[in-house]
Design an enzyme around this catalytic site. Structure first.
Site, PDB file in Angstrom:
ATOM      1  N   HIS A   8      43.434  43.595  35.095  1.00 52.05           N
ATOM      2  CA  HIS A   8      42.872  42.686  36.034  1.00 52.05           C
ATOM      3  C   HIS A   8      43.608  43.064  37.497  1.00 52.05           C
ATOM      4  CE1 HIS A   8      45.764  40.014  34.159  1.00 52.05           C
ATOM      5  NE2 HIS A   8      46.190  39.863  35.422  1.00 52.05           N
ATOM      6  N   GLU A 130      52.076  43.395  36.869  1.00 51.63           N
ATOM      7  CA  GLU A 130      52.278  42.719  35.548  1.00 51.63           C
ATOM      8  C   GLU A 130      52.089  43.773  34.392  1.00 51.63           C
ATOM      9  OE1 GLU A 130      49.349  39.446  34.937  1.00 51.63           O
ATOM     10  OE2 GLU A 130      49.799  39.102  32.969  1.00 51.63           O
TER      11      GLU A 130
END
Lengths: 138, 138
Positions: A8, A130
């Site tokens: 994402h 991330e």
């Protein structure tokens, strides 16, 4: 070490409700998930499904939210981080530590329920990154 | 109007060579494409293939490059824009104009050889957004 798919793109927003409404208009109402509160990470979020990935909309939750500082610099909101999948979080963590990358905080459970960690943008070409253990399907 | 797949994430970098080397380490050397110069848009760029999309690394080209201002605010580089595919660029352009979105410049040919336009981040939740006519395959 090789990163897997882009899970994402995290986008910080001043209002999750407004951002969710805009994304429903652009990507279809069925693409926008329900809000999730992650109090210990200081965020309220929802995912938007794209044909080939997800957007994670992030609103600050609580006085200590890390999103407050970002929104102070970018009041309209903006691109906050990228999240890549890896097959095994510990091996990925060890590899980045060996490379001298600064890891932000401990390995913890992310919004998709699998372990994650963050790498300092200064060690990733300015991009807060991330790393997420890929969910096991099937 | 409904946006299609995320074609790429644009990342501004101070050095295309350094950024390409870092992405080759993270995504595999075969994932990193050859540099492309787009003088009229003031960028030198290369694409990095991910399993489900692309990263577009952008270095300023020429004194008037729009990337200079971004790097002045973000010297290490950072996420610059998101690009979504649509089936027909004129219809998408008309729709965004009807919504009152500010379009930045004319429809022009993008790095993938199909028509594109950009929408002001203030009308897209802080995210500079590129709309791209999807390449025709087959």
């Amino acid at each position: 070490m090789k990163l897997g798919r882009l899970n994402h793109i995290g986008i910080a927003v001043p209002s999750l409700a407004e951002a969710a409404a805009r994304h429903a208009q652009l990507h279809g109402a069925e693409a926008v998930g329900a809000p999730i509160e992650m109090a210990e990470q200081g965020v309220r979020l929802c995912f938007v499904d794209l044909p080939n990935g997800q957007i994670e909309l992030l609103e600050p939750l609580g006085a200590l939210s890390p999103i407050h500082g970002f929104l102070a610099r970018n009041p309209a909101g903006g691109q906050h981080h990228l999240c890549y999948e890896v097959p095994a979080i510990e091996a990925a963590h060890d590899w980045f530590v060996e490379q001298g990358a600064r890891i932000l905080g401990p390995i913890r459970t992310g919004a998709h329920g699998t372990p994650i960690f963050f790498i300092h943008p200064k060690d990733m070409g300015g991009v807060l990154t991330e790393i997420m253990e890929a969910p096991r399907h099937g």
